[in-house]
Design a protein around this motif. Structure first.
Motif, PDB file in Angstrom:
ATOM      1  N   ASN A 117     -16.624   7.864  11.219  1.00 20.60           N
ATOM      2  CA  ASN A 117     -17.098   7.774  12.614  1.00 20.60           C
ATOM      3  C   ASN A 117     -15.943   7.646  13.610  1.00 20.60           C
ATOM      4  OD1 ASN A 117     -20.025   7.890  12.235  1.00 20.60           O
ATOM      5  ND2 ASN A 117     -19.704   6.005  11.076  1.00 20.60           N
ATOM      6  N   ILE A 118     -15.032   8.632  13.512  1.00 20.79           N
ATOM      7  CA  ILE A 118     -13.775   8.621  14.262  1.00 20.79           C
ATOM      8  C   ILE A 118     -13.786   9.712  15.328  1.00 20.79           C
ATOM      9  CG2 ILE A 118     -11.293   9.133  14.037  1.00 20.79           C
ATOM     10  CD1 ILE A 118     -12.020   6.539  12.717  1.00 20.79           C
ATOM     11  N   THR A 119     -13.132   9.470  16.430  1.00 23.08           N
ATOM     12  CA  THR A 119     -12.696  10.508  17.364  1.00 23.08           C
ATOM     13  C   THR A 119     -11.645   9.889  18.289  1.00 23.08           C
ATOM     14  OG1 THR A 119     -13.402  12.270  18.863  1.00 23.08           O
ATOM     15  CG2 THR A 119     -14.442  10.143  19.202  1.00 23.08           C
ATOM     16  N   PRO A 120     -10.581  10.575  18.667  1.00 22.94           N
ATOM     17  CA  PRO A 120     -10.162  11.895  18.185  1.00 22.94           C
ATOM     18  C   PRO A 120      -9.594  11.790  16.771  1.00 22.94           C
ATOM     19  CG  PRO A 120      -8.515  10.999  19.687  1.00 22.94           C
ATOM     20  CD  PRO A 120      -9.654  10.029  19.685  1.00 22.94           C
ATOM     21  N   ALA A 121      -9.578  12.931  16.053  1.00 25.86           N
ATOM     22  CA  ALA A 121      -9.153  12.918  14.648  1.00 25.86           C
ATOM     23  C   ALA A 121      -7.836  13.652  14.441  1.00 25.86           C
ATOM     24  CB  ALA A 121     -10.240  13.544  13.779  1.00 25.86           C
ATOM     25  N   SER A 122      -7.143  13.980  15.528  1.00 24.06           N
ATOM     26  CA  SER A 122      -5.873  14.707  15.367  1.00 24.06           C
ATOM     27  C   SER A 122      -4.850  13.802  14.679  1.00 24.06           C
ATOM     28  CB  SER A 122      -5.341  15.118  16.738  1.00 24.06           C
ATOM     29  OG  SER A 122      -5.026  13.959  17.483  1.00 24.06           O
ATOM     30  N   PRO A 123      -3.906  14.388  13.924  1.00 24.70           N
ATOM     31  CA  PRO A 123      -2.880  13.571  13.243  1.00 24.70           C
ATOM     32  C   PRO A 123      -2.041  12.748  14.227  1.00 24.70           C
ATOM     33  CG  PRO A 123      -2.873  15.825  12.390  1.00 24.70           C
ATOM     34  CD  PRO A 123      -3.784  15.820  13.580  1.00 24.70           C
ATOM     35  N   GLU A 124      -1.913  13.215  15.481  1.00 29.93           N
ATOM     36  CA  GLU A 124      -1.143  12.442  16.471  1.00 29.93           C
ATOM     37  C   GLU A 124      -1.877  11.149  16.825  1.00 29.93           C
ATOM     38  OE1 GLU A 124      -0.420  16.431  16.193  1.00 29.93           O
ATOM     39  OE2 GLU A 124      -2.185  15.748  17.292  1.00 29.93           O
ATOM     40  N   ALA A 125      -3.222  11.203  16.808  1.00 30.12           N
ATOM     41  CA  ALA A 125      -4.009  10.023  17.201  1.00 30.12           C
ATOM     42  C   ALA A 125      -4.312   9.131  16.002  1.00 30.12           C
ATOM     43  CB  ALA A 125      -5.309  10.457  17.872  1.00 30.12           C
ATOM     44  N   LEU A 126      -4.706   9.749  14.872  1.00 30.79           N
ATOM     45  CA  LEU A 126      -5.157   8.963  13.715  1.00 30.79           C
ATOM     46  C   LEU A 126      -4.251   9.217  12.523  1.00 30.79           C
ATOM     47  CD1 LEU A 126      -7.487   7.158  12.476  1.00 30.79           C
ATOM     48  CD2 LEU A 126      -8.267   9.291  11.461  1.00 30.79           C
ATOM     49  N   SER A 127      -3.672   8.145  11.985  1.00 32.23           N
ATOM     50  CA  SER A 127      -2.863   8.304  10.773  1.00 32.23           C
ATOM     51  C   SER A 127      -3.416   7.406   9.672  1.00 32.23           C
ATOM     52  CB  SER A 127      -1.397   7.962  11.054  1.00 32.23           C
ATOM     53  OG  SER A 127      -1.289   6.626  11.497  1.00 32.23           O
ATOM     54  N   LEU A 128      -3.340   7.902   8.443  1.00 34.34           N
ATOM     55  CA  LEU A 128      -3.751   7.134   7.264  1.00 34.34           C
ATOM     56  C   LEU A 128      -2.529   7.002   6.364  1.00 34.34           C
ATOM     57  CD1 LEU A 128      -7.128   8.959   6.560  1.00 34.34           C
ATOM     58  CD2 LEU A 128      -6.896   6.614   7.317  1.00 34.34           C
ATOM     59  N   SER A 129      -2.324   5.805   5.815  1.00 27.85           N
ATOM     60  CA  SER A 129      -1.158   5.608   4.948  1.00 27.85           C
ATOM     61  C   SER A 129      -1.504   4.604   3.856  1.00 27.85           C
ATOM     62  CB  SER A 129       0.043   5.120   5.766  1.00 27.85           C
ATOM     63  OG  SER A 129      -0.295   3.942   6.472  1.00 27.85           O
ATOM     64  N   LEU A 130      -0.665   4.585   2.808  1.00 28.95           N
ATOM     65  CA  LEU A 130      -0.832   3.627   1.708  1.00 28.95           C
ATOM     66  C   LEU A 130       0.232   2.549   1.825  1.00 28.95           C
ATOM     67  CD1 LEU A 130      -1.467   5.878  -1.427  1.00 28.95           C
ATOM     68  CD2 LEU A 130      -3.137   4.507  -0.167  1.00 28.95           C
ATOM     69  N   LEU A 131      -0.199   1.301   1.659  1.00 33.44           N
ATOM     70  CA  LEU A 131       0.728   0.171   1.681  1.00 33.44           C
ATOM     71  C   LEU A 131       0.724  -0.488   0.312  1.00 33.44           C
ATOM     72  CD1 LEU A 131      -0.329  -1.672   4.985  1.00 33.44           C
ATOM     73  CD2 LEU A 131       1.365   0.121   4.727  1.00 33.44           C
ATOM     74  N   LEU A 132       1.896  -0.969  -0.102  1.00 33.82           N
ATOM     75  CA  LEU A 132       1.978  -1.838  -1.273  1.00 33.82           C
ATOM     76  C   LEU A 132       2.520  -3.154  -0.744  1.00 33.82           C
ATOM     77  CD1 LEU A 132       1.506  -1.974  -4.307  1.00 33.82           C
ATOM     78  CD2 LEU A 132       3.891  -1.338  -4.656  1.00 33.82           C
ATOM     79  N   GLY A 133       1.683  -4.197  -0.776  1.00 33.13           N
ATOM     80  CA  GLY A 133       2.046  -5.417  -0.061  1.00 33.13           C
ATOM     81  C   GLY A 133       2.044  -5.096   1.425  1.00 33.13           C
ATOM     82  N   ASP A 134       3.155  -5.375   2.115  1.00 33.81           N
ATOM     83  CA  ASP A 134       3.228  -5.096   3.558  1.00 33.81           C
ATOM     84  C   ASP A 134       4.025  -3.836   3.876  1.00 33.81           C
ATOM     85  OD1 ASP A 134       1.839  -7.425   4.015  1.00 33.81           O
ATOM     86  OD2 ASP A 134       3.673  -8.640   4.057  1.00 33.81           O
ATOM     87  N   GLN A 135       4.536  -3.160   2.842  1.00 35.46           N
ATOM     88  CA  GLN A 135       5.403  -2.002   3.076  1.00 35.46           C
ATOM     89  C   GLN A 135       4.669  -0.707   2.749  1.00 35.46           C
ATOM     90  OE1 GLN A 135       8.641  -2.446   4.179  1.00 35.46           O
ATOM     91  NE2 GLN A 135       8.092  -4.618   4.305  1.00 35.46           N
ATOM     92  N   GLU A 136       5.044   0.372   3.456  1.00 33.71           N
ATOM     93  CA  GLU A 136       4.487   1.676   3.078  1.00 33.71           C
ATOM     94  C   GLU A 136       4.945   2.012   1.663  1.00 33.71           C
ATOM     95  OE1 GLU A 136       4.095   5.087   5.313  1.00 33.71           O
ATOM     96  OE2 GLU A 136       3.527   4.065   7.160  1.00 33.71           O
ATOM     97  N   LEU A 137       4.020   2.504   0.861  1.00 33.33           N
ATOM     98  CA  LEU A 137       4.322   2.832  -0.535  1.00 33.33           C
ATOM     99  C   LEU A 137       5.231   4.057  -0.580  1.00 33.33           C
ATOM    100  CD1 LEU A 137       3.797   2.351  -3.542  1.00 33.33           C
ATOM    101  CD2 LEU A 137       1.731   3.731  -3.333  1.00 33.33           C
ATOM    102  N   GLU A 138       6.336   3.929  -1.311  1.00 36.92           N
ATOM    103  CA  GLU A 138       7.275   5.055  -1.404  1.00 36.92           C
ATOM    104  C   GLU A 138       6.975   5.884  -2.645  1.00 36.92           C
ATOM    105  OE1 GLU A 138      11.206   3.478  -1.233  1.00 36.92           O
ATOM    106  OE2 GLU A 138      10.957   2.710   0.806  1.00 36.92           O
ATOM    107  N   GLY A 139       7.339   7.154  -2.571  1.00 35.42           N
ATOM    108  CA  GLY A 139       7.191   8.018  -3.740  1.00 35.42           C
ATOM    109  C   GLY A 139       5.801   8.606  -3.913  1.00 35.42           C
ATOM    110  N   VAL A 140       4.910   8.412  -2.922  1.00 33.75           N
ATOM    111  CA  VAL A 140       3.575   9.014  -3.048  1.00 33.75           C
ATOM    112  C   VAL A 140       3.661  10.492  -2.694  1.00 33.75           C
ATOM    113  CG1 VAL A 140       2.188   6.976  -2.565  1.00 33.75           C
ATOM    114  CG2 VAL A 140       2.954   8.376  -0.685  1.00 33.75           C
ATOM    115  N   GLN A 141       2.769  11.256  -3.300  1.00 29.37           N
ATOM    116  CA  GLN A 141       2.711  12.690  -3.003  1.00 29.37           C
ATOM    117  C   GLN A 141       1.416  12.943  -2.234  1.00 29.37           C
ATOM    118  OE1 GLN A 141       2.529  15.057  -6.553  1.00 29.37           O
ATOM    119  NE2 GLN A 141       1.822  16.855  -5.429  1.00 29.37           N
ATOM    120  N   ALA A 142       1.546  13.434  -1.007  1.00 33.22           N
ATOM    121  CA  ALA A 142       0.352  13.684  -0.188  1.00 33.22           C
ATOM    122  C   ALA A 142      -0.335  14.956  -0.664  1.00 33.22           C
ATOM    123  CB  ALA A 142       0.756  13.819   1.274  1.00 33.22           C
ATOM    124  N   LEU A 143      -1.657  14.875  -0.838  1.00 29.89           N
ATOM    125  CA  LEU A 143      -2.424  16.038  -1.298  1.00 29.89           C
ATOM    126  C   LEU A 143      -3.167  16.719  -0.154  1.00 29.89           C
ATOM    127  CD1 LEU A 143      -3.968  14.651  -4.591  1.00 29.89           C
ATOM    128  CD2 LEU A 143      -2.037  16.205  -4.340  1.00 29.89           C
TER     129      LEU A 143
END
Length: 205
Positions: free
Chosen positions: A124-150
């Motif tokens: 139930n989002i708008t706007p959905a452009s990558p500039e407005a909405l970003s999704l990321s993975l965290l491990l603890g408080d840090q962005e998870l490194e080494g992930v491969q985006a599909l």
């Protein structure tokens, strides 16, 4: 704030050229006219391309109230003022956004060494452009490194009422993680608009 040789000017509150309001929320825009001496003055909000909202004006100010904002309330508003023969204007772009705390994750629980692919969906989002909405993975408080985006999928939600909202899913392949990992894996969704930054997290146990 725009000053003229004649010395008159408009003051708009809030002063930003782009104002973000949440879907169903309210926003008030106030435009004040400062005129030197006693020239005839008038000030009025106008809409270029949109339903305007409720406007209350007197000689020195005009107040535009948007209540229970729908997506159709987005657009340009113009405050037009005049001091005697001199006219000037200021525009405000109104953005309407939806960003409820509705994150879902898949798989619901990670099985060590089996599940390498995870997905996170913001609903139930708008706007959905990558500039407005970003999704990321965290491990603890840090962005998870080494992930491969599909990749990222944007789909329409089943429509309720006049506002068409979207769901955004992002998928990743995880790097090998320590098992059991001492830190929690989380999905984070962030909405960034002019003057606004919101984020939510959901754990992937």
């Amino acid at each position: 704030e725009r000053r003229l040789p004649a010395g008159g000017h408009l003051e708009v509150e809030p002063p930003d050229s782009v104002v973000a309001v949440s879907l169903g929320g309210s926003q008030q825009l106030t435009c004040r006219l400062v005129c030197p001496d006693h020239r005839t003055r008038s000030v009025q909000w106008r809409g270029l391309d949109t339903s305007l909202g409720a406007v209350r004006s007197d000689a020195g100010s005009s107040v535009l109230s948007v209540r229970n904002a729908s997506l159709s309330a987005a657009g340009t508003r113009v405050c037009v003022g005049s001091c005697g023969a001199v006219t000037f204007q200021q525009t405000v772009q109104l953005l309407v956004f939806a960003f409820p705390d509705q994150l879902t994750v898949s798989p619901v629980a990670l099985v060590a060494k089996q599940d390498r692919e995870v997905a996170c969906t913001a609903h139930n989002i708008t706007p959905a452009s990558p500039e407005a909405l970003s999704l990321s993975l965290l491990l603890g408080d840090q962005e998870l490194e080494g992930v491969q985006a599909l990749g990222r999928d944007v789909e329409e939600e089943p429509q309720q009422g006049e506002d068409q909202l979207l769901r955004v899913t992002e998928r990743w392949v995880l790097p090998p993680l320590e098992t059991p990992t001492p830190l929690t894996l989380r999905c984070r969704a962030t909405m960034k608009l002019p003057g606004l930054k919101l984020s939510y997290q959901r754990a992937i146990p």
